[in-house]
Design a protein around this motif. Structure first.
Motif, short mmCIF file in Angstrom:
data_model
loop_
_atom_site.label_atom_id
_atom_site.label_comp_id
_atom_site.label_asym_id
_atom_site.label_seq_id
_atom_site.Cartn_x
_atom_site.Cartn_y
_atom_site.Cartn_z
N THR A 277 41.60 13.35 27.62
CA THR A 277 40.78 12.85 26.51
C THR A 277 41.01 13.69 25.26
OG1 THR A 277 38.91 14.26 27.15
CG2 THR A 277 39.03 12.06 28.14
N ASP A 278 40.58 13.13 24.12
CA ASP A 278 40.72 13.85 22.85
C ASP A 278 39.89 15.13 22.86
OD1 ASP A 278 42.35 11.83 21.95
OD2 ASP A 278 40.74 10.75 20.91
N LEU A 279 38.71 15.06 23.45
CA LEU A 279 37.85 16.25 23.50
C LEU A 279 38.49 17.35 24.33
CD1 LEU A 279 35.15 17.51 22.71
CD2 LEU A 279 34.14 16.45 24.74
N ALA A 280 39.08 16.99 25.48
CA ALA A 280 39.74 17.99 26.32
C ALA A 280 40.98 18.58 25.64
CB ALA A 280 40.13 17.36 27.66
N ARG A 281 41.71 17.74 24.90
CA ARG A 281 42.88 18.26 24.17
C ARG A 281 42.46 19.18 23.03
NH1 ARG A 281 45.22 12.99 24.94
NH2 ARG A 281 44.42 12.36 22.88
N PHE A 282 41.36 18.83 22.37
CA PHE A 282 40.92 19.64 21.23
C PHE A 282 40.54 21.05 21.66
CE2 PHE A 282 37.70 21.20 18.28
CZ PHE A 282 38.33 21.01 17.06
N TYR A 283 39.88 21.16 22.84
CA TYR A 283 39.47 22.48 23.31
C TYR A 283 40.44 23.06 24.34
CZ TYR A 283 35.07 21.85 20.88
OH TYR A 283 34.11 21.68 19.90
N PRO B 258 37.18 22.97 37.43
CA PRO B 258 36.09 22.87 36.44
C PRO B 258 36.14 24.00 35.42
CG PRO B 258 35.26 23.75 38.51
CD PRO B 258 36.69 23.40 38.75
N MET B 259 36.00 23.65 34.16
CA MET B 259 35.99 24.61 33.06
C MET B 259 34.63 24.53 32.36
SD MET B 259 37.84 26.90 31.43
CE MET B 259 39.55 26.45 31.75
N PHE B 260 34.00 25.69 32.16
CA PHE B 260 32.69 25.73 31.52
C PHE B 260 32.83 26.40 30.15
CE2 PHE B 260 31.71 25.25 35.96
CZ PHE B 260 30.67 24.33 35.94
N SER B 261 32.34 25.69 29.14
CA SER B 261 32.39 26.18 27.76
C SER B 261 30.96 26.35 27.24
CB SER B 261 33.16 25.22 26.86
OG SER B 261 34.49 25.08 27.31
N PHE B 262 30.78 27.37 26.39
CA PHE B 262 29.45 27.72 25.87
C PHE B 262 29.52 27.71 24.34
CE2 PHE B 262 30.17 29.60 29.97
CZ PHE B 262 29.01 29.37 30.67
N PHE B 263 28.56 26.99 23.72
CA PHE B 263 28.57 26.79 22.27
C PHE B 263 27.26 27.27 21.68
CE2 PHE B 263 31.54 23.85 24.05
CZ PHE B 263 32.58 23.75 23.13
N VAL B 264 27.37 27.99 20.56
CA VAL B 264 26.21 28.43 19.79
C VAL B 264 26.49 28.12 18.32
CG1 VAL B 264 24.81 30.40 19.04
CG2 VAL B 264 25.60 30.26 21.42
N ALA C 43 19.66 25.74 20.10
CA ALA C 43 19.86 25.67 21.55
C ALA C 43 21.28 26.07 21.91
CB ALA C 43 19.56 24.27 22.07
N LEU C 44 21.41 26.59 23.10
CA LEU C 44 22.71 26.90 23.67
C LEU C 44 23.25 25.64 24.36
CD1 LEU C 44 24.93 28.95 24.74
CD2 LEU C 44 23.42 29.28 26.72
N VAL C 45 24.53 25.36 24.16
CA VAL C 45 25.17 24.19 24.78
C VAL C 45 26.14 24.68 25.86
CG1 VAL C 45 26.61 22.15 24.42
CG2 VAL C 45 24.96 22.84 22.66
N VAL C 46 25.95 24.18 27.07
CA VAL C 46 26.84 24.51 28.19
C VAL C 46 27.53 23.22 28.62
CG1 VAL C 46 27.02 25.51 30.49
CG2 VAL C 46 25.24 26.31 28.91
N VAL C 47 28.86 23.22 28.59
CA VAL C 47 29.63 22.01 28.89
C VAL C 47 30.43 22.23 30.16
CG1 VAL C 47 31.28 20.32 28.02
CG2 VAL C 47 29.83 21.58 26.42
N PHE D 106 35.37 29.71 30.56
CA PHE D 106 36.03 30.20 31.77
C PHE D 106 35.92 29.16 32.88
CE2 PHE D 106 31.72 31.96 31.70
CZ PHE D 106 31.20 31.50 32.91
N PRO D 107 36.91 29.14 33.79
CA PRO D 107 36.81 28.26 34.96
C PRO D 107 36.07 28.97 36.09
CG PRO D 107 38.97 29.26 34.90
CD PRO D 107 38.24 29.77 33.69
#
Length: 227
Positions: free
Chosen positions: A180-186, A192-198, A124-128, A206-207
């Protein structure tokens, strides 16, 4: 001839010239009109003057009434617009409501790692959606983001929709208003910032607050990686 005085012709008097005569006649006419007018006013009975004063008061009252009508009309339209906006907001809220939230909220880095693992197993594609609760643009795009998720929901509105997309949201600020740790890691610097994971890897980020751009990118990535 010596000692003689030369006779010269005397010019016509300026008072007798036609323009001066006409101007003097005009002045006498205006003065006469004013005198007649004053005599007429002096000849009017005293009962007429209250009528003139009352007419002026009526005009003032009329202007005040028009001003009040204008203010009341403005208040009416403002209240009408406010009621319309509230009704539209209720309709929008009802439209995006789901029996089960299809956009999952993740709060920690470990929780997000589990989401990436599940997505990799399910292909699945992950959209954050990285957002901040105090961000106006984030509040604007979130209902549009939920609509994208709902479009792929089945009857149960599961998180993993039928198109193979998992929609995630994460508030980049914790309860202490720290990143947050997650925001610092990425390296999330704006929202709003949208990230896509495969397959557990971030392939694009991109925002935006444009739903159409977001939807087009989801379709493009689905076609590129899952067809």
């Amino acid at each position: 001839m010596e000692g003689s005085v030369l006779a010269t012709s005397c010019p016509a008097s300026r008072i007798d010239s036609p323009p001066v005569i006409a101007a003097w006649a005009a002045v006498k006419y205006r003065v006469g009109r004013r005198l007649a007018s004053s005599q007429t006013l002096r000849g009017l009975p005293a009962s007429v003057f209250p009528l003139v004063l009352s007419h002026g008061k009526e005009r003032r009252r009329s202007r005040e009434t028009e001003a009040r009508i204008h203010i009341d009309r403005k208040l009416y339209f403002n209240e009408s617009f406010k009621r319309q906006e509230e009704e539209e907001a209720r309709e929008a809220e009802a439209e995006i409501s789901c029996p089960v939230d299809c956009v999952r909220e993740v709060r920690t880095y470990a929780e997000f790692e589990r989401v990436l693992h599940d997505a990799e197993q399910n292909n699945a594609l992950v959209v954050v959606d990285f957002y901040n609760s105090s961000c106006g643009s984030c509040k604007y795009i979130l209902p549009q983001f939920i609509k994208l998720c709902k479009r792929g929901c089945g009857e149960e509105c599961a998180v993993e929709n039928e198109k193979g997309v998992m929609f995630i949201k994460h508030n980049v600020r914790d309860e202490y208003d720290d990143l947050t740790d997650l925001a610092r890691f990425y390296s999330i610097r704006s929202v709003p910032m949208f990230s896509f994971f495969v397959d557990g890897c971030r392939i694009e980020q991109f925002p935006t607050r444009d739903r159409q751009k977001l939807e087009q990118n989801v379709q493009l990535l689905l076609t590129r990686y899952f067809n």
